[in-house]
Design an enzyme around this catalytic site. Structure first.
Site, PDB file in Angstrom:
ATOM      1  N   LYS A 162       0.835  -1.214   0.000  1.00 29.80           N
ATOM      2  CA  LYS A 162       0.000   0.000   0.000  1.00 29.80           C
ATOM      3  C   LYS A 162       0.870   1.266   0.000  1.00 29.80           C
ATOM      4  CE  LYS A 162      -3.100   3.074   0.750  1.00 29.80           C
ATOM      5  NZ  LYS A 162      -4.257   3.414  -0.025  1.00 29.80           N
ATOM      6  N   CYS A 202      -3.493  11.068   1.613  1.00 27.85           N
ATOM      7  CA  CYS A 202      -2.872   9.771   1.322  1.00 27.85           C
ATOM      8  C   CYS A 202      -1.494   9.955   0.716  1.00 27.85           C
ATOM      9  CB  CYS A 202      -3.739   8.986   0.343  1.00 27.85           C
ATOM     10  SG  CYS A 202      -5.459   8.948   0.816  1.00 27.85           S
TER      11      CYS A 202
HETATM   12  N1  SAJ Z   1      -1.915  14.865  -8.593  1.00 26.59           N
HETATM   13  C1  SAJ Z   1      -1.045  15.553  -9.416  1.00 26.59           C
HETATM   14  N2  SAJ Z   1      -0.787  15.038 -10.652  1.00 26.59           N
HETATM   15  C2  SAJ Z   1      -1.356  13.887 -11.085  1.00 26.59           C
HETATM   16  C3  SAJ Z   1      -2.240  13.189 -10.234  1.00 26.59           C
HETATM   17  C4  SAJ Z   1      -2.515  13.708  -8.976  1.00 26.59           C
HETATM   18  O1  SAJ Z   1      -0.500  16.602  -9.061  1.00 26.59           O
HETATM   19  O2  SAJ Z   1      -1.081  13.499 -12.221  1.00 26.59           O
HETATM   20  C5  SAJ Z   1      -2.197  15.396  -7.261  1.00 26.59           C
HETATM   21  C6  SAJ Z   1      -3.683  15.695  -7.025  1.00 26.59           C
HETATM   22  O3  SAJ Z   1      -4.022  16.963  -7.535  1.00 26.59           O
HETATM   23  C7  SAJ Z   1      -3.761  15.600  -5.520  1.00 26.59           C
HETATM   24  C8  SAJ Z   1      -2.759  14.486  -5.181  1.00 26.59           C
HETATM   25  O4  SAJ Z   1      -1.899  14.396  -6.297  1.00 26.59           O
HETATM   26  O5  SAJ Z   1      -3.345  16.802  -4.931  1.00 26.59           O
HETATM   27  C9  SAJ Z   1      -3.358  13.142  -4.902  1.00 26.59           C
HETATM   28  O6  SAJ Z   1      -4.411  12.855  -5.823  1.00 26.59           O
HETATM   29  P1  SAJ Z   1      -4.665  11.407  -6.445  1.00 26.59           P
HETATM   30  O7  SAJ Z   1      -5.897  11.479  -7.258  1.00 26.59           O
HETATM   31  O8  SAJ Z   1      -3.455  10.903  -7.131  1.00 26.59           O
HETATM   32  O9  SAJ Z   1      -4.825  10.451  -5.176  1.00 26.59           O
HETATM   33  P2  SAJ Z   1      -5.747  10.448  -3.862  1.00 26.59           P
HETATM   34  O10 SAJ Z   1      -4.906  10.970  -2.727  1.00 26.59           O
HETATM   35  O11 SAJ Z   1      -7.057  11.089  -4.084  1.00 26.59           O
HETATM   36  O12 SAJ Z   1      -5.952   8.871  -3.690  1.00 26.59           O
HETATM   37  C10 SAJ Z   1      -4.826   8.014  -3.634  1.00 26.59           C
HETATM   38  C11 SAJ Z   1      -5.020   6.857  -4.606  1.00 26.59           C
HETATM   39  N3  SAJ Z   1      -3.781   6.096  -4.768  1.00 26.59           N
HETATM   40  C12 SAJ Z   1      -3.270   5.803  -5.967  1.00 26.59           C
HETATM   41  O13 SAJ Z   1      -3.780   6.152  -7.005  1.00 26.59           O
HETATM   42  C13 SAJ Z   1      -2.003   4.995  -5.974  1.00 26.59           C
HETATM   43  C14 SAJ Z   1      -6.138   5.962  -4.083  1.00 26.59           C
HETATM   44  O14 SAJ Z   1      -6.282   4.809  -4.908  1.00 26.59           O
HETATM   45  C15 SAJ Z   1      -5.833   5.523  -2.651  1.00 26.59           C
HETATM   46  O15 SAJ Z   1      -6.890   4.742  -2.126  1.00 26.59           O
HETATM   47  C16 SAJ Z   1      -5.720   6.776  -1.808  1.00 26.59           C
HETATM   48  O16 SAJ Z   1      -4.643   7.551  -2.317  1.00 26.59           O
HETATM   49  C17 SAJ Z   1      -5.439   6.369  -0.375  1.00 26.59           C
HETATM   50  O17 SAJ Z   1      -6.389   6.395   0.431  1.00 26.59           O
HETATM   51  O18 SAJ Z   1      -4.332   5.970  -0.076  1.00 26.59           O
END
Ligand code: SAJ
Length: 430
Positions: A215, A269
């Site tokens: 994870k 996360c």
């Molecule tokens: N972000 C970027 N660039 C990207 C993608 C995201 O800057 O290309 C930023 C987003 O704007 C945000 C942050 O990253 O600020 C996180 O966003 P996210 O959509 O990547 O992830 P979370 O935090 O909403 O959810 C993640 C997910 N993990 C993965 O995709 C590996 C989700 O599946 C997990 O369940 C969750 O973390 C968790 O609870 O751990």
């Protein structure tokens, strides 16, 4: 061996616990949801979710109406226990396991032989073992898993980290594959019986420590990739290259998949979990730590860009578009946009107009600033000297191009392409 699951007690009715509880209830399981916040308990019992998530309200209302889900403040006996409480970090980035410890202490008195306890909270390696030791200490009358294989356990313990994406939780909860890490093989099998109730994805069984690491690796992988994109955006800005176009072209390679740069990485996360790996192996986790630092440094870089452009105005009006931690959600926890807005307002040199289609009020940390005003996105753009796009919310794509063309647009979220290219856009978009 077949394990019969008729009732489940879910401890922690937050972003993960509540959808899980409602989903189990929708499959006919008797679910007791436990939360320490009486407002949360009350909202859930009246069929209302305390946060916004597509389709969750419908699922929750059905579960409450059918009498399959009941929220309360204290754990009650059940066949299975799911712990889904927060795992924040301390000021020095070390993990804070207080909520897991408290959940363990709360369920211990109601455990009976034949139970399975599942830790879903994202946890540093070794936490499931720590939880097991705690339960065993409190309930010396029951037989808990030792570190090695054993037979005739009274209570099984496993780690099954959640993996759902906020905004798509209800679907992903059912469809995503799951990793189940048992303290023993039988523990994993027993935990699997709980997920078999609703899961359409596959389950993969392993040991608890591996599941914990997997994870953390998933979220660190994403953090490192985003840090790479953020570093590229800063390099491209210096070289006068449009980073969005460059990434789009690089991603045409069949084995390249660069994520998107942005105003920083937020949420509870990805901005948190990599620190658990760093804390476990501080001398080894060099790349993971650097990625965290690169991403945590991005809001400051955006602020500097905005300040540089603001210098030419006496008292500039700055429209900040987006406050949440990512597009199309209403969650502002650990949001880089919040950090940027607070910092801009704190100088007192500028008036800040904030527009976020997912928020109806300014979040409390920003509400006290006299120079921040929440307004409609079109009005914000119309009144602004500088438009800073901090989050790529879908409605922003429909902003009138003619209005934007008359302003300095600092696009940290990569929306400029959707407005056409003839806009004076900075911050990694040239
Ligand atoms: N972000 C970027 N660039 C990207 C993608 C995201 O800057 O290309 C930023 C987003 O704007 C945000 C942050 O990253 O600020 C996180 O966003 P996210 O959509 O990547 O992830 P979370 O935090 O909403 O959810 C993640 C997910 N993990 C993965 O995709 C590996 C989700 O599946 C997990 O369940 C969750 O973390 C968790 O609870 O751990």
């Amino acid at each position: 061996m077949d394990y019969l699951i008729k009732s489940v007690c879910v401890v922690g009715l937050g972003y993960i616990g509540l959808p899980t509880a409602a989903t189990l209830a929708s499959r006919g399981i008797d679910v007791i949801g436990v939360d320490i916040d009486p407002r949360v308990v009350e909202a859930i019992n009246s069929g209302r979710s305390h946060f916004r998530e597509p389709d969750l309200d419908m699922l929750l209302r059905a579960a409450i109406t059918l009498g399959k889900l009941r929220a309360t403040g204290e754990p009650e006996p059940a066949d299975a226990f799911i712990i889904s409480v927060p795992t924040p970090f301390n000021a020095d980035h070390s993990p804070n396991l207080d909520y897991i410890d408290a959940a363990g202490s709360a369920i211990a008195p109601v455990l009976t032989a034949g139970n399975v306890v599942i830790l879903e909270s994202t946890s540093p390696v070794g936490t499931t073992e720590r939880l097991t030791r705690r339960l065993a200490q409190i309930r010396a009358d029951l037989n808990f898993p030792p570190e090695r294989f054993s037979v005739a356990l009274d209570v099984h313990v496993a780690h099954c980290p959640e993996r759902v994406l906020p905004g798509r939780m209800v679907r992903e909860l059912i469809e995503n594959d799951r990793i189940i890490g048992g303290m023993t093989e039988a523990c994993a099998e027993h935990a699997k019986a709980v997920y078999d109730v609703f899961l359409q994805g596959n389950t993969f069984c392993t040991d608890a420590a591996t599941a914990e690491l997997v994870k953390l690796a998933e979220n660190s992988f994403r953090d490192v990739n985003i840090a790479f994109a953020n570093e590229l955006s800063v390099i491209c800005d210096e070289l006068g290259i449009n980073v969005w176009r460059a990434i789009e072209l690089a991603n045409r390679h069949p084995r390249v998949r660069i994520l998107r740069p942005g105003a920083g990485v937020g949420g509870h996360c990805i901005a948190v979990d990599p620190w658990f790996l760093v804390a476990s192996a501080p001398e080894r986790a060099k790349l993971i730590r650097t990625a965290r630092e690169v991403n945590d440094g991005k809001p400051r870089w955006v602020i500097t860009q905005i300040h540089e452009h603001a210098e030419r105005f006496k008292k500039p009006v700055i429209a900040c578009l987006g406050l949440t931690y990512k597009p199309d959600v209403d969650d502002t926890r650990e949001s880089p946009a919040m950090e940027i807005v607070a910092e801009l307002a704190g100088t007192g040199r500028q008036d800040i107009l904030v527009a976020d289609p997912n928020l109806h009020a300014l979040p409390s940390p920003l509400a006290g600033y006299p120079n921040i005003e929440l307004c409609d996105m079109r009005a914000a753009v119309r009144r602004a000297d500088i438009v800073a796009v901090l989050v790529a919310h879908s409605p922003f794509r429909k902003l009138p191009r003619e209005e934007l063309m008359r302003r300095i647009v600092i696009d940290a979220a990569g929306l400029a392409e959707s407005w056409g290219t003839a806009i004076d856009v900075t911050t990694g978009t040239a």
